[in-house]
Write an enzyme that holds these catalytic residues in place. Structure first.
Site, PDB file in Angstrom:
ATOM      1  N   ASP A 146      75.006   0.741  60.808  1.00  0.00           N
ATOM      2  CA  ASP A 146      75.393   1.596  60.840  1.00  0.00           C
ATOM      3  C   ASP A 146      77.120   0.864  61.657  1.00  0.00           C
ATOM      4  O   ASP A 146      77.262  -0.083  61.773  1.00  0.00           O
ATOM      5  CB  ASP A 146      75.439   2.879  62.063  1.00  0.00           C
ATOM      6  N   ASP A 169      80.845   3.027  62.087  1.00  0.00           N
ATOM      7  CA  ASP A 169      80.893   3.629  63.379  1.00  0.00           C
ATOM      8  C   ASP A 169      80.571   3.810  64.591  1.00  0.00           C
ATOM      9  O   ASP A 169      78.956   4.832  64.724  1.00  0.00           O
ATOM     10  CB  ASP A 169      82.128   4.837  63.305  1.00  0.00           C
TER      11      ASP A 169
HETATM   12 MG   LIG Z   1      77.410   6.095  63.841  1.00  0.00          MG
END
Ligand SMILES: [Mg+2]
Length: 188
Positions: A14, A16
Protein backbone atom coordinates in the site's frame (compact mmCIF):
# COMPACT_ATOMS: atom_id res chain seq x y z
CA UNK A 1 15.20 -9.27 -28.16
CA UNK A 2 14.14 -8.72 -24.60
CA UNK A 3 14.96 -11.56 -22.23
CA UNK A 4 11.89 -12.91 -20.45
CA UNK A 5 11.65 -11.77 -16.86
CA UNK A 6 12.43 -14.34 -14.24
CA UNK A 7 9.48 -15.37 -12.04
CA UNK A 8 9.74 -14.06 -8.48
CA UNK A 9 7.44 -13.63 -5.50
CA UNK A 10 5.97 -10.15 -5.08
CA UNK A 11 5.59 -7.69 -2.24
CA UNK A 12 2.45 -5.62 -2.77
CA UNK A 13 2.78 -2.39 -0.81
CA UNK A 14 0.00 0.00 0.00
CA UNK A 15 1.25 3.55 -0.51
CA UNK A 16 -0.29 6.08 1.89
CA UNK A 17 0.44 5.05 5.46
CA UNK A 18 3.04 2.48 4.39
CA UNK A 19 5.62 4.19 2.16
CA UNK A 20 4.64 7.76 2.99
CA UNK A 21 2.71 9.33 5.85
CA UNK A 22 -1.02 9.37 5.08
CA UNK A 23 -2.04 13.02 5.07
CA UNK A 24 -5.13 12.32 2.92
CA UNK A 25 -5.18 12.81 -0.86
CA UNK A 26 -1.46 13.49 -1.33
CA UNK A 27 -0.80 14.07 -5.02
CA UNK A 28 2.37 16.21 -5.17
CA UNK A 29 5.98 15.50 -4.15
CA UNK A 30 5.93 18.26 -1.51
CA UNK A 31 3.15 16.32 0.25
CA UNK A 32 5.25 13.17 0.61
CA UNK A 33 7.05 12.42 3.88
CA UNK A 34 8.66 9.00 3.74
CA UNK A 35 7.86 6.57 6.52
CA UNK A 36 10.87 5.55 8.64
CA UNK A 37 12.66 2.66 6.95
CA UNK A 38 10.62 2.87 3.72
CA UNK A 39 13.53 3.09 1.29
CA UNK A 40 15.63 0.52 3.16
CA UNK A 41 12.62 -1.81 3.24
CA UNK A 42 12.20 -1.66 -0.55
CA UNK A 43 15.94 -2.20 -0.98
CA UNK A 44 15.78 -5.27 1.27
CA UNK A 45 12.87 -6.67 -0.78
CA UNK A 46 14.92 -6.12 -3.96
CA UNK A 47 17.86 -7.95 -2.42
CA UNK A 48 15.64 -10.79 -1.25
CA UNK A 49 14.44 -11.36 -4.80
CA UNK A 50 10.99 -9.80 -4.64
CA UNK A 51 9.10 -7.79 -7.19
CA UNK A 52 8.03 -4.61 -5.42
CA UNK A 53 4.63 -3.27 -6.44
CA UNK A 54 2.59 -0.37 -5.07
CA UNK A 55 -1.19 -0.75 -4.97
CA UNK A 56 -3.01 2.39 -3.88
CA UNK A 57 -6.62 3.56 -3.71
CA UNK A 58 -6.80 7.05 -5.23
CA UNK A 59 -10.45 8.04 -4.95
CA UNK A 60 -9.30 11.65 -5.08
CA UNK A 61 -9.46 11.18 -8.85
CA UNK A 62 -13.13 10.15 -8.83
CA UNK A 63 -13.75 13.04 -6.44
CA UNK A 64 -12.14 15.45 -8.90
CA UNK A 65 -9.45 16.56 -6.45
CA UNK A 66 -6.64 15.68 -8.87
CA UNK A 67 -6.22 13.74 -12.10
CA UNK A 68 -4.54 10.54 -13.24
CA UNK A 69 -1.57 12.45 -14.62
CA UNK A 70 -0.86 13.91 -11.17
CA UNK A 71 -0.79 10.39 -9.71
CA UNK A 72 1.41 9.03 -12.52
CA UNK A 73 3.80 11.98 -12.15
CA UNK A 74 3.95 11.51 -8.39
CA UNK A 75 4.71 7.81 -8.81
CA UNK A 76 7.52 8.58 -11.27
CA UNK A 77 8.94 10.97 -8.69
CA UNK A 78 8.62 8.39 -5.89
CA UNK A 79 10.33 5.74 -8.03
CA UNK A 80 13.15 8.14 -8.80
CA UNK A 81 13.59 9.05 -5.11
CA UNK A 82 13.76 5.35 -4.34
CA UNK A 83 16.26 4.72 -7.13
CA UNK A 84 18.56 7.42 -5.73
CA UNK A 85 18.53 5.45 -2.48
CA UNK A 86 19.38 2.22 -4.33
CA UNK A 87 15.82 0.86 -4.14
CA UNK A 88 13.58 -0.23 -7.03
CA UNK A 89 9.80 -0.13 -7.22
CA UNK A 90 8.96 -2.31 -10.21
CA UNK A 91 5.43 -1.08 -10.90
CA UNK A 92 2.49 0.90 -9.57
CA UNK A 93 -1.26 0.47 -9.78
CA UNK A 94 -3.81 2.97 -8.54
CA UNK A 95 -7.59 2.71 -8.23
CA UNK A 96 -9.33 5.92 -9.30
CA UNK A 97 -12.79 4.48 -8.68
CA UNK A 98 -15.04 5.34 -5.75
CA UNK A 99 -18.64 4.03 -5.57
CA UNK A 100 -20.02 7.33 -4.23
CA UNK A 101 -18.22 9.74 -6.54
CA UNK A 102 -17.59 7.95 -9.81
CA UNK A 103 -19.48 9.28 -12.82
CA UNK A 104 -18.93 6.08 -14.78
CA UNK A 105 -15.44 6.91 -16.02
CA UNK A 106 -13.80 4.29 -13.82
CA UNK A 107 -16.65 1.86 -13.13
CA UNK A 108 -15.07 -0.82 -15.37
CA UNK A 109 -12.30 -0.98 -12.77
CA UNK A 110 -14.51 -0.97 -9.69
CA UNK A 111 -12.88 -4.14 -8.35
CA UNK A 112 -9.51 -2.38 -8.47
CA UNK A 113 -10.51 -0.39 -5.40
CA UNK A 114 -9.39 -2.22 -2.27
CA UNK A 115 -10.86 -4.32 -0.66
CA UNK A 116 -11.24 -5.58 -4.23
CA UNK A 117 -8.31 -7.64 -5.59
CA UNK A 118 -8.21 -5.99 -9.06
CA UNK A 119 -4.90 -4.15 -8.80
CA UNK A 120 -3.13 -7.24 -7.44
CA UNK A 121 -4.64 -9.47 -10.14
CA UNK A 122 -3.68 -7.01 -12.88
CA UNK A 123 -0.06 -6.93 -11.69
CA UNK A 124 -0.03 -10.72 -11.55
CA UNK A 125 -1.31 -10.77 -15.13
CA UNK A 126 1.48 -8.46 -16.33
CA UNK A 127 4.43 -9.78 -14.33
CA UNK A 128 5.71 -13.34 -13.69
CA UNK A 129 4.72 -13.54 -10.02
CA UNK A 130 5.27 -16.65 -7.91
CA UNK A 131 2.34 -16.89 -5.51
CA UNK A 132 4.36 -18.73 -2.86
CA UNK A 133 6.11 -16.16 -0.67
CA UNK A 134 4.13 -13.23 -2.07
CA UNK A 135 2.36 -10.96 0.38
CA UNK A 136 0.72 -7.56 0.85
CA UNK A 137 1.30 -4.97 3.52
CA UNK A 138 -1.12 -2.13 4.25
CA UNK A 139 -2.32 0.04 7.10
CA UNK A 140 -6.06 -0.62 6.81
CA UNK A 141 -8.34 -3.62 7.04
CA UNK A 142 -9.35 -3.03 3.41
CA UNK A 143 -5.72 -3.68 2.39
CA UNK A 144 -5.67 -7.00 4.18
CA UNK A 145 -9.09 -7.85 2.70
CA UNK A 146 -7.76 -7.15 -0.81
CA UNK A 147 -4.87 -9.53 -0.15
CA UNK A 148 -7.28 -12.17 1.07
CA UNK A 149 -9.44 -11.71 -2.03
CA UNK A 150 -6.31 -12.35 -4.13
CA UNK A 151 -5.45 -15.39 -2.00
CA UNK A 152 -2.35 -13.77 -0.51
CA UNK A 153 -1.26 -13.22 3.07
CA UNK A 154 -1.93 -9.63 4.17
CA UNK A 155 -0.12 -7.84 6.97
CA UNK A 156 -1.13 -4.71 8.87
CA UNK A 157 1.57 -2.08 9.34
CA UNK A 158 1.48 -0.03 12.54
CA UNK A 159 3.21 2.96 10.92
CA UNK A 160 6.34 2.69 13.02
CA UNK A 161 9.35 1.32 11.10
CA UNK A 162 8.77 -0.29 7.72
CA UNK A 163 12.18 -1.97 7.52
CA UNK A 164 11.74 -3.69 10.88
CA UNK A 165 8.21 -4.75 9.92
CA UNK A 166 9.26 -6.17 6.54
CA UNK A 167 12.15 -8.08 8.17
CA UNK A 168 9.60 -9.58 10.54
CA UNK A 169 7.25 -10.55 7.71
CA UNK A 170 10.05 -12.19 5.70
CA UNK A 171 11.06 -14.15 8.80
CA UNK A 172 7.48 -15.33 9.29
CA UNK A 173 7.10 -16.32 5.62
CA UNK A 174 10.47 -18.13 5.69
CA UNK A 175 9.56 -20.17 8.75
CA UNK A 176 6.12 -20.92 7.27
CA UNK A 177 7.68 -22.34 4.09
CA UNK A 178 10.27 -24.27 6.11
CA UNK A 179 7.44 -25.76 8.15
CA UNK A 180 5.69 -26.88 4.98
CA UNK A 181 8.86 -28.29 3.41
CA UNK A 182 10.32 -29.90 6.51
CA UNK A 183 10.33 -33.73 6.33
CA UNK A 184 9.24 -33.75 9.99
CA UNK A 185 5.91 -32.28 8.96
CA UNK A 186 5.21 -34.68 6.13
CA UNK A 187 3.01 -36.99 8.14
CA UNK A 188 1.29 -34.34 10.22
MG1 LIG B 1 -3.01 3.21 3.38
Amino acid sequence: MIAPKQPKPAAFLDRDGVLNLDIGYAHRPDQISWVVGAKAAVQLLNQRGYWVFVVTNQAGIARGLYDQKAVNDLHLWMASEMRQAGAVIDDFRFAAFHPDFDDGRFSAQSDWRKPGPGMILDLQAHWPVIQDGSFLIGDRDSDVAAAKAADLPGFLFDGDDLLATIKNILRQLDSASVAVESPDNRHK
